[in-house]
Design an enzyme around this catalytic site. Structure first.
Site, PDB file in Angstrom:
ATOM      1  N   ASP A   9       0.899  -1.200  -0.035  1.00 41.13           N
ATOM      2  CA  ASP A   9      -0.256   0.058   0.044  1.00 41.13           C
ATOM      3  C   ASP A   9       0.835   1.075  -0.052  1.00 41.13           C
ATOM      4  O   ASP A   9       2.083   1.276   0.701  1.00 41.13           O
ATOM      5  CB  ASP A   9      -0.949  -0.120   1.120  1.00 41.13           C
ATOM      6  N   ASP A  47      -7.237  -1.687  -4.157  1.00 38.42           N
ATOM      7  CA  ASP A  47      -8.196  -1.209  -3.121  1.00 38.42           C
ATOM      8  C   ASP A  47      -9.217  -0.098  -3.556  1.00 38.42           C
ATOM      9  O   ASP A  47     -10.238  -0.315  -3.251  1.00 38.42           O
ATOM     10  CB  ASP A  47      -7.294  -0.559  -1.918  1.00 38.42           C
TER      11      ASP A  47
END
Length: 179
Positions: A123, A142
């Protein structure tokens, strides 16, 4: 009509593949050329940074995979969900539904690959307003999953409502014409 539905499904598969590919390219770029793994943080805008994070769990950091068995279980669980989404997408006919499911599928594939290859999901997208962070650090996969879920929810709420109204209108018109 069948050709249109086949075309829509092919568009969905293309969107899913594009999301997974773009996600992987961006992840490669942030850990490769940008060296974010070592740099840890790059300030881009007053409200957006690139911040390296390894997510070993699923959404909101739940179900942390702390060993190989848990990691493989998460891969299996998310792969099963991706298969369900793929089957659902291939059964849908309408492009709006297919696009939402394709975004979910593409995002899932991108994150599954990370978890399989690395043991965690990379991320890096860090949106903030000063010190306030309305979201956890995320990635393109995401974001695609979230947007896909919003599309599916919105379509299920609003399209069903329209269908109920149109069915009611048709039934009332049918009753009126029979009298």
């Amino acid at each position: 009509m069948s050709e249109l539905f086949t075309r829509n499904r092919l568009i969905g598969l293309g969107i899913a593949a594009a999301i997974a590919l773009i996600d992987q390219i961006v992840k490669w770029y942030v850990i490769g050329p940008l060296n974010l793994r070592n740099v840890r943080n790059i300030e881009l805008l007053p409200f957006f940074d690139l911040t390296y994070t390894e997510n070993r769990g699923i959404s909101l950091g739940m179900l942390q995979a702390t060993n190989i068995e848990m990691r493989l279980a998460l891969v299996a669980l998310t792969a099963l969900i991706a298969i369900v989404v793929l089957v659902w997408m291939m059964r849908e006919k309408w492009l709006g539904d297919i696009i939402g499911l394709a975004l979910i599928l593409g995002g899932a594939i991108g994150n599954i690959r990370d978890r399989w290859e690395l043991g965690y999901v990379i991320d890096y997208a860090d949106f903030h307003i000063g010190a306030f962070r309305p979201f956890l650090i995320f990635n393109i996969a995401d974001a695609a999953i979230t947007i896909g879920v919003v599309i599916i929810l919105a379509r299920s709420l609003f399209v069903r409502e329209k269908d109920e109204h149109s069915d009611a209108g048709t039934k009332s018109r049918g009753v009126q014409t029979e009298n």
